[in-house]
Each structure stands twice: as structure tokens, then as C-alpha cells.
Design a protein around this motif. Structure first.
Motif, PDB file in Angstrom:
ATOM      1  N   GLY A  10       5.848   2.535   9.866  1.00  0.00           N
ATOM      2  CA  GLY A  10       4.506   1.978   9.837  1.00  0.00           C
ATOM      3  C   GLY A  10       4.374   0.771   8.928  1.00  0.00           C
ATOM      4  O   GLY A  10       5.331   0.351   8.267  1.00  0.00           O
ATOM      5  N   VAL A  12       1.792  -0.821   5.856  1.00  0.00           N
ATOM      6  CA  VAL A  12       0.715  -0.591   4.900  1.00  0.00           C
ATOM      7  C   VAL A  12       0.177  -1.947   4.463  1.00  0.00           C
ATOM      8  O   VAL A  12       0.913  -2.761   3.894  1.00  0.00           O
ATOM      9  CB  VAL A  12       1.208   0.205   3.678  1.00  0.00           C
ATOM     10  N   SER A  21     -10.726  -3.866   3.117  1.00  0.00           N
ATOM     11  CA  SER A  21      -9.501  -3.555   3.859  1.00  0.00           C
ATOM     12  C   SER A  21      -9.605  -3.934   5.335  1.00  0.00           C
ATOM     13  O   SER A  21      -8.594  -4.248   5.978  1.00  0.00           O
ATOM     14  CB  SER A  21      -9.177  -2.064   3.736  1.00  0.00           C
ATOM     15  N   HIS A  35      -0.306   1.913  11.406  1.00  0.00           N
ATOM     16  CA  HIS A  35      -0.722   1.049  10.308  1.00  0.00           C
ATOM     17  C   HIS A  35      -1.779   1.737   9.448  1.00  0.00           C
ATOM     18  O   HIS A  35      -2.537   2.581   9.915  1.00  0.00           O
ATOM     19  CB  HIS A  35      -1.271  -0.280  10.831  1.00  0.00           C
ATOM     20  N   LEU A  36      -1.796   1.340   8.191  1.00  0.00           N
ATOM     21  CA  LEU A  36      -2.778   1.824   7.227  1.00  0.00           C
ATOM     22  C   LEU A  36      -3.363   0.617   6.511  1.00  0.00           C
ATOM     23  O   LEU A  36      -2.633  -0.128   5.847  1.00  0.00           O
ATOM     24  CB  LEU A  36      -2.117   2.763   6.205  1.00  0.00           C
ATOM     25  N   ALA A  38      -5.089  -0.091   3.585  1.00  0.00           N
ATOM     26  CA  ALA A  38      -5.382   0.648   2.358  1.00  0.00           C
ATOM     27  C   ALA A  38      -6.625   0.107   1.657  1.00  0.00           C
ATOM     28  O   ALA A  38      -6.876  -1.107   1.657  1.00  0.00           O
ATOM     29  CB  ALA A  38      -4.185   0.590   1.416  1.00  0.00           C
ATOM     30  N   GLN A  65      -3.358   7.533  -0.433  1.00  0.00           N
ATOM     31  CA  GLN A  65      -3.662   7.261   0.979  1.00  0.00           C
ATOM     32  C   GLN A  65      -2.402   7.307   1.836  1.00  0.00           C
ATOM     33  O   GLN A  65      -2.413   7.835   2.954  1.00  0.00           O
ATOM     34  CB  GLN A  65      -4.324   5.893   1.101  1.00  0.00           C
ATOM     35  N   ILE A  66      -1.318   6.758   1.313  1.00  0.00           N
ATOM     36  CA  ILE A  66      -0.056   6.767   2.060  1.00  0.00           C
ATOM     37  C   ILE A  66       0.422   8.200   2.264  1.00  0.00           C
ATOM     38  O   ILE A  66       0.875   8.572   3.360  1.00  0.00           O
ATOM     39  CB  ILE A  66       1.007   5.927   1.335  1.00  0.00           C
ATOM     40  N   GLU A  68      -1.295  10.844   2.513  1.00  0.00           N
ATOM     41  CA  GLU A  68      -2.162  11.549   3.464  1.00  0.00           C
ATOM     42  C   GLU A  68      -2.107  10.951   4.868  1.00  0.00           C
ATOM     43  O   GLU A  68      -2.740  11.465   5.789  1.00  0.00           O
ATOM     44  CB  GLU A  68      -3.609  11.518   2.953  1.00  0.00           C
ATOM     45  N   TRP A  69      -1.344   9.892   5.031  1.00  0.00           N
ATOM     46  CA  TRP A  69      -1.370   9.090   6.249  1.00  0.00           C
ATOM     47  C   TRP A  69      -0.463   9.648   7.332  1.00  0.00           C
ATOM     48  O   TRP A  69      -0.945  10.149   8.342  1.00  0.00           O
ATOM     49  CB  TRP A  69      -1.026   7.651   5.871  1.00  0.00           C
ATOM     50  N   TYR A  74       7.791   3.030   5.670  1.00  0.00           N
ATOM     51  CA  TYR A  74       6.803   2.003   5.969  1.00  0.00           C
ATOM     52  C   TYR A  74       7.214   0.660   5.368  1.00  0.00           C
ATOM     53  O   TYR A  74       8.064   0.579   4.479  1.00  0.00           O
ATOM     54  CB  TYR A  74       5.424   2.402   5.433  1.00  0.00           C
TER      55      TYR A  74
END
Length: 240
Positions: A10, A12, A21, A35-36, A38, A65-66, A68-69, A74
Motif C-alpha cells: 500500500g 501511506v 489529509s 492507500h491510507l 493519514a 492508523q497504519i 489499524e489499516w 507500504y
């Protein structure tokens, strides 16, 4: 860039100072990789309640956050001030890091801060401004720097949505070396905030495998999202 035949690696996304964001929304639209986008800590709280946040607080918030993603591995895509957060994050997650991309981003030398990358006159000026008026630039400065090649509508969106960061994100030092993974610097050739010569210094500090140029100002995710997306997708293929 894939891990075996199962999980796609992914991306970030880390935003620059003051930016939401969702600034990345047009870039990730149609992106074929997880994708995240953040967020930074306590974004909805008052500036008074956030002003004591440290760089560590920002990094810890993004790490949560990562975790929990989803994707185990990544690539970090860091913009502007997000570069100092990204480099700290990269140094702590080297077992999961698959690549690192700087988009007109700050790349301090080992032991430096965001402020340390600026030319001396600007460093003194910004230090003084931070002490006196805080981390939200005057509207005229936002227009001239961040929004130099944006439409009136995009400029209004940036100005109205600008969220001042904690001072320590600019001043806390990071003791890290360039990530030992495939790296790319996206140089923004019309940038009024980070001049091309300053970006050359950042490129020297990062020593990336690749340098790509975009003919945009400081916020290419708005002025040329398709061009930036194409560069990211090319990196994901070349860095396998």
C-alpha cells in the motif's frame, strides 16, 4: 509492487503543513494500490489544546492508523513538512517499509529539523514568525507560496481549511538516515514555497534512486493529480 501473489503493498500519504489529509483525494482516485491518507493528531481540537504536541506525537498518531489499516508493507509518500514525519516513521518501521517518496518534501540531514533545511535568512524569519504569531501564515503568504498555481476556488479551499500545526513539528530534530529502500524525489519545478534550488538540497540529502519532475507549484495533488498519480504508479512498478 506486490508481496508474493497475495497482498498488494500500500501507500501511506502524509500531508504538508496545514493541509487536510483529503488533499490527496484526486491522486488516489483510480489508484490501483491500497492507500491510507493519514491524519495528524487532534485535528478538530483548538490550537491552544494542540500547541504542545511534539513530533513524536504526530509520528505515534500516524503509526496507530497504519496498524489499524491493513497492508503489512507500504510505501510512504510525504509532502513538504510531512517529510520529517515520514523519515521518522520510516526509521521505526523499516521491516514494513517497501519504499519512500518525497513530493517537494523536507529531508533534513541526520540530527536536523524542518527549520534546519531552510536557507539561513528564511530560517531566522520563520523562527521569529513561529514565536510571535504561531504556525498559520498570513493569507497573502499562503496565496503566494502554497497556492501560486492554483485556481481561485482551490486557493480558497486551502486558505479556509488551513490548520496550524504544533510548533515542535518544525523544530524537533530527527536522528535518522535516508531509508534503505527504493526512494524517489518528485521535484516541483514551479514551487514558490520550496524553491527548485532548495529541493536540490533535499535531493542531495535523500540520495534517491530516482528523481522525477512535475511542472507545478507546491501542491501538485491539486494542480496536477493525474501527473502525480502516474509518477507514483511508475515507482510502484519500477521498485519491485
Amino acid at each position: 509492487m506486490q508481496e508474493g501473489t497475495q497482498e498488494k503493498i500500500g501507500l501511506v500519504f502524509l500531508s504538508g503543513a496545514g493541509l487536510d489529509s483529503h488533499i490527496w483525494s484526486k491522486v488516489v482516485d483510480g489508484l490501483e494500490y491500497p492507500h491510507l491518507m493519514a491524519t495528524y493528531p487532534r485535528r478538530k481540537d483548538s490550537m491552544e489544546s494542540r500547541k504542545k504536541l511534539s513530533l513524536d506525537d504526530y509520528v505515534t498518531h500516524v503509526k496507530r492508523q497504519i496498524d489499524e489499516w491493513g497492508p503489512r508493507r507500504y510505501v510512504i509518500v510525504a509532502h513538504s513538512l510531512g517529510g520529517v514525519i515520514g523519515l521518522r516513521l520510516a526509521s521505526e518501521r523499516n521491516d514494513r517499509l517497501a519504499g519512500y517518496i518525497s513530493v517537494g518534501a523536507a529531508v533534513p540531514k541526520n540530527g536536523g529539523s524542518f527549520l534546519s533545511v531552510l536557507p539561513l535568512p528564511k530560517r531566522i524569519l520563520i523562527s521569529t514568525i513561529l514565536r510571535i504569531i504561531g504556525t498559520k501564515p498570513p493569507e497573502a503568504a499562503i496565496r503566494a507560496g502554497l497556492c501560486s498555481d492554483l485556481s481561485a476556488e482551490q486557493t480558497a479551499e486551502i486558505i479556509n481549511g488551513f490548520t496550524p500545526e504544533a510548533v515542535r513539528v518544525y523544530t524537533d530534530r530527527i536522528k535518522v538516515s535516508p531509508p534503505a529502500v527504493p526512494t524517489l524525489y518528485v521535484k516541483l519545478t514551479k514551487d514558490k514555497e520550496f524553491s527548485p534550488s532548495l529541493q536540490n538540497k533535499m535531493i542531495s540529502n535523500l540520495s534517491p534512486q530516482w528523481v522525477q519532475s512535475l511542472n507545478t507549484g507546491h501542491v501538485p495533488m491539486l494542480s496536477d493529480p493525474d501527473g502525480l498519480r502516474a509518477i507514483l504508479e511508475e515507482f510502484m512498478v519500477n521498485a519491485r
